[in-house]
Structures are given as structure tokens and as C-alpha cells.
Design a protein around this motif. Sequence first.
Motif, mmCIF file in Angstrom:
data_model
loop_
_atom_site.group_PDB
_atom_site.id
_atom_site.type_symbol
_atom_site.label_atom_id
_atom_site.label_comp_id
_atom_site.label_asym_id
_atom_site.label_seq_id
_atom_site.Cartn_x
_atom_site.Cartn_y
_atom_site.Cartn_z
ATOM 1 N N MET A 1 -51.633 17.575 -43.325
ATOM 2 C CA MET A 1 -53.262 17.325 -43.151
ATOM 3 C C MET A 1 -53.782 18.863 -42.706
ATOM 4 S SD MET A 1 -54.975 15.098 -40.431
ATOM 5 C CE MET A 1 -56.817 14.927 -40.365
ATOM 6 N N PHE A 2 -52.866 19.746 -41.760
ATOM 7 C CA PHE A 2 -53.161 20.815 -41.214
ATOM 8 C C PHE A 2 -52.350 21.677 -41.937
ATOM 9 C CE2 PHE A 2 -54.746 18.245 -37.583
ATOM 10 C CZ PHE A 2 -55.875 18.464 -37.894
ATOM 11 N N LYS A 3 -52.865 23.227 -42.409
ATOM 12 C CA LYS A 3 -51.903 24.098 -43.019
ATOM 13 C C LYS A 3 -51.852 25.462 -41.834
ATOM 14 C CE LYS A 3 -50.929 21.459 -46.331
ATOM 15 N NZ LYS A 3 -49.518 20.832 -46.134
ATOM 16 N N LYS A 4 -52.906 25.823 -41.490
ATOM 17 C CA LYS A 4 -53.135 26.917 -40.632
ATOM 18 C C LYS A 4 -53.832 26.542 -39.008
ATOM 19 C CE LYS A 4 -53.150 31.074 -43.128
ATOM 20 N NZ LYS A 4 -53.718 32.329 -43.487
ATOM 21 N N ILE A 5 -52.840 26.648 -38.137
ATOM 22 C CA ILE A 5 -53.572 26.273 -36.806
ATOM 23 C C ILE A 5 -53.723 27.478 -36.194
ATOM 24 C CG2 ILE A 5 -52.848 24.963 -34.591
ATOM 25 C CD1 ILE A 5 -51.341 23.188 -36.397
ATOM 26 N N LEU A 6 -55.058 27.786 -35.588
ATOM 27 C CA LEU A 6 -55.399 28.829 -34.753
ATOM 28 C C LEU A 6 -55.113 28.711 -33.219
ATOM 29 C CD1 LEU A 6 -56.393 31.775 -34.604
ATOM 30 C CD2 LEU A 6 -58.890 30.631 -34.282
ATOM 31 N N VAL A 7 -54.273 29.516 -32.642
ATOM 32 C CA VAL A 7 -54.147 29.470 -31.235
ATOM 33 C C VAL A 7 -54.666 30.637 -30.574
ATOM 34 C CG1 VAL A 7 -52.293 28.926 -29.351
ATOM 35 C CG2 VAL A 7 -52.081 28.077 -31.931
ATOM 36 N N PRO A 8 -55.740 30.441 -29.985
ATOM 37 C CA PRO A 8 -56.117 31.628 -29.002
ATOM 38 C C PRO A 8 -55.508 32.100 -27.963
ATOM 39 C CG PRO A 8 -58.038 30.189 -29.705
ATOM 40 C CD PRO A 8 -56.789 29.420 -30.009
ATOM 41 N N THR A 9 -54.954 32.834 -27.269
ATOM 42 C CA THR A 9 -54.056 32.932 -25.959
ATOM 43 C C THR A 9 -54.519 34.135 -25.104
ATOM 44 O OG1 THR A 9 -52.016 33.143 -25.255
ATOM 45 C CG2 THR A 9 -52.300 34.529 -27.174
ATOM 46 N N ASP A 10 -54.312 33.911 -23.894
ATOM 47 C CA ASP A 10 -54.780 34.803 -23.088
ATOM 48 C C ASP A 10 -53.658 35.080 -21.921
ATOM 49 O OD1 ASP A 10 -54.756 32.551 -21.483
ATOM 50 O OD2 ASP A 10 -57.046 32.707 -20.805
ATOM 51 N N GLY A 11 -52.536 34.421 -22.291
ATOM 52 C CA GLY A 11 -51.305 34.632 -21.498
ATOM 53 C C GLY A 11 -51.286 33.558 -20.264
ATOM 54 N N SER A 12 -52.361 32.811 -20.266
ATOM 55 C CA SER A 12 -52.321 31.839 -19.000
ATOM 56 C C SER A 12 -51.394 30.509 -19.036
ATOM 57 C CB SER A 12 -53.762 31.509 -18.837
ATOM 58 O OG SER A 12 -53.938 30.602 -19.959
ATOM 59 N N GLN A 13 -51.195 30.056 -18.000
ATOM 60 C CA GLN A 13 -50.526 28.539 -18.311
ATOM 61 C C GLN A 13 -51.014 27.558 -19.013
ATOM 62 O OE1 GLN A 13 -49.877 26.895 -14.333
ATOM 63 N NE2 GLN A 13 -48.065 26.044 -14.956
ATOM 64 N N GLN A 14 -52.594 27.504 -19.134
ATOM 65 C CA GLN A 14 -53.211 26.587 -20.204
ATOM 66 C C GLN A 14 -52.970 27.000 -21.507
ATOM 67 O OE1 GLN A 14 -54.664 28.350 -17.446
ATOM 68 N NE2 GLN A 14 -55.711 26.803 -16.223
ATOM 69 N N ALA A 15 -52.864 28.390 -21.865
ATOM 70 C CA ALA A 15 -52.531 28.860 -23.236
ATOM 71 C C ALA A 15 -51.065 28.474 -23.484
ATOM 72 C CB ALA A 15 -52.827 30.605 -23.365
ATOM 73 N N ALA A 16 -50.251 28.728 -22.710
ATOM 74 C CA ALA A 16 -48.971 28.453 -22.873
ATOM 75 C C ALA A 16 -48.876 26.771 -23.130
ATOM 76 C CB ALA A 16 -48.126 28.757 -21.611
ATOM 77 N N ARG A 17 -49.482 25.870 -22.560
ATOM 78 C CA ARG A 17 -49.453 24.451 -23.096
ATOM 79 C C ARG A 17 -49.919 24.294 -24.318
ATOM 80 N NH1 ARG A 17 -47.609 19.767 -23.286
ATOM 81 N NH2 ARG A 17 -49.168 18.057 -22.894
ATOM 82 N N ALA A 18 -51.061 24.871 -24.522
ATOM 83 C CA ALA A 18 -51.581 24.802 -25.896
ATOM 84 C C ALA A 18 -50.798 25.344 -27.013
ATOM 85 C CB ALA A 18 -53.069 25.620 -25.872
ATOM 86 N N SER A 19 -50.234 26.540 -26.695
ATOM 87 C CA SER A 19 -49.104 27.063 -27.569
ATOM 88 C C SER A 19 -47.834 25.828 -28.042
ATOM 89 C CB SER A 19 -48.335 28.048 -27.054
ATOM 90 O OG SER A 19 -49.179 29.323 -26.667
ATOM 91 N N THR A 20 -47.507 25.111 -26.863
ATOM 92 C CA THR A 20 -46.330 24.277 -27.087
ATOM 93 C C THR A 20 -46.757 22.977 -27.916
ATOM 94 O OG1 THR A 20 -45.248 24.758 -24.925
ATOM 95 C CG2 THR A 20 -44.730 22.727 -26.172
ATOM 96 N N ILE A 21 -48.143 22.573 -27.660
ATOM 97 C CA ILE A 21 -48.677 21.454 -28.555
ATOM 98 C C ILE A 21 -48.858 21.998 -29.970
ATOM 99 C CG2 ILE A 21 -50.999 20.105 -28.693
ATOM 100 C CD1 ILE A 21 -50.851 20.124 -25.746
ATOM 101 N N ALA A 22 -49.476 23.260 -29.998
ATOM 102 C CA ALA A 22 -49.805 23.736 -31.539
ATOM 103 C C ALA A 22 -48.403 23.827 -32.342
ATOM 104 C CB ALA A 22 -50.522 24.806 -31.281
ATOM 105 N N ALA A 23 -47.499 24.507 -31.873
ATOM 106 C CA ALA A 23 -46.199 24.516 -32.385
ATOM 107 C C ALA A 23 -45.559 23.224 -32.962
ATOM 108 C CB ALA A 23 -45.299 25.380 -31.760
#
Length: 145
Positions: A1-23
Motif C-alpha cells: 500500500m505504501f512505498k515511500k514514507i516521509l518522517v520529519p524529525t527534529d531529534g525529539s522523543q516524539q520524533a523517535a517514537r514516530a521513527s520506530t512506528i514508520a520503520a
Amino acid sequence: MFKKILVPTDGSQQAARASTIAARLAKSQGAQVVGVYVIDPFPYIGIGDASAIGLQAYLTEAKSAAGQALDALGKVCADEGVPFVGDTIERNVVYEGILETAEAEGCDLVVMGSHGRQGIKALILGSVAQKVLTHAKVPVLIAKS
């Protein structure tokens, strides 16, 4: 369904959580993760050497923070065996930089952390996540911490 997932990051804890989910999502979909770190331009308010030195110090620090944040995202992707590319861009408006990257890279999903603001600041400024949700042309998944 998804081929390219964009993950904006700022190095915060919230961004780290999003990184794990996205990966993990990318792994399940056979997708690639595209990371982006948006640098706010230097608030240039003067002239002369002092401002040039301030600009250089600001950019050095911002690029260092961007590198660390993207490296952390890249490690999460590597641990999941997911292809990853990352980029640092400079934009006056962070959410516009995120949306421009999503379009330029052909991303079909944005996964990002929530950054809640409270009180008057929320009414006046809004959040980057809210603006991405409002203006994105692709689905957006907000990772709550």
C-alpha cells in the motif's frame, strides 16, 4: 500500500517514537523511509562581522543537530532492514518544507510525532503537526508519545 514514507524529525522523543512506528510500518509494506530535518533560517537582524559569525555558529549547530537526528532515524531503519535516505533543508516555514519534501520525493504517507502546544501559543501559532495534517495531500499518521 505504501512505498515511500516521509518522517520529519527534529531529534525529539516524539520524533523517535514516530521513527520506530514508520520503520516498522515500512518493513511490513516493503517501503522506503525518507527522513527530513527542516532548519529554520537564521534570524538575521543586523549587519557586519558579528552577524556573519552568529550565522555561521547557528548553521554549524543546526547542521550538527540535523545530522544527529537523521543518523538516529537511519539507525532505526537499519535495525528494521528498511531502506533509508535523509536530507536537511532550510525553510522559513517548517510545515511547508515537510510538505514540499513529501511531494518532491513522491511520498505517499507522512509519519510524524505530535508536538502539543498549550494555551495561547496553540491558538496563535498552531503546531507543525496540525498544519501538516491540514495541508497534506497524502495521509498523515501522528505518533503520540
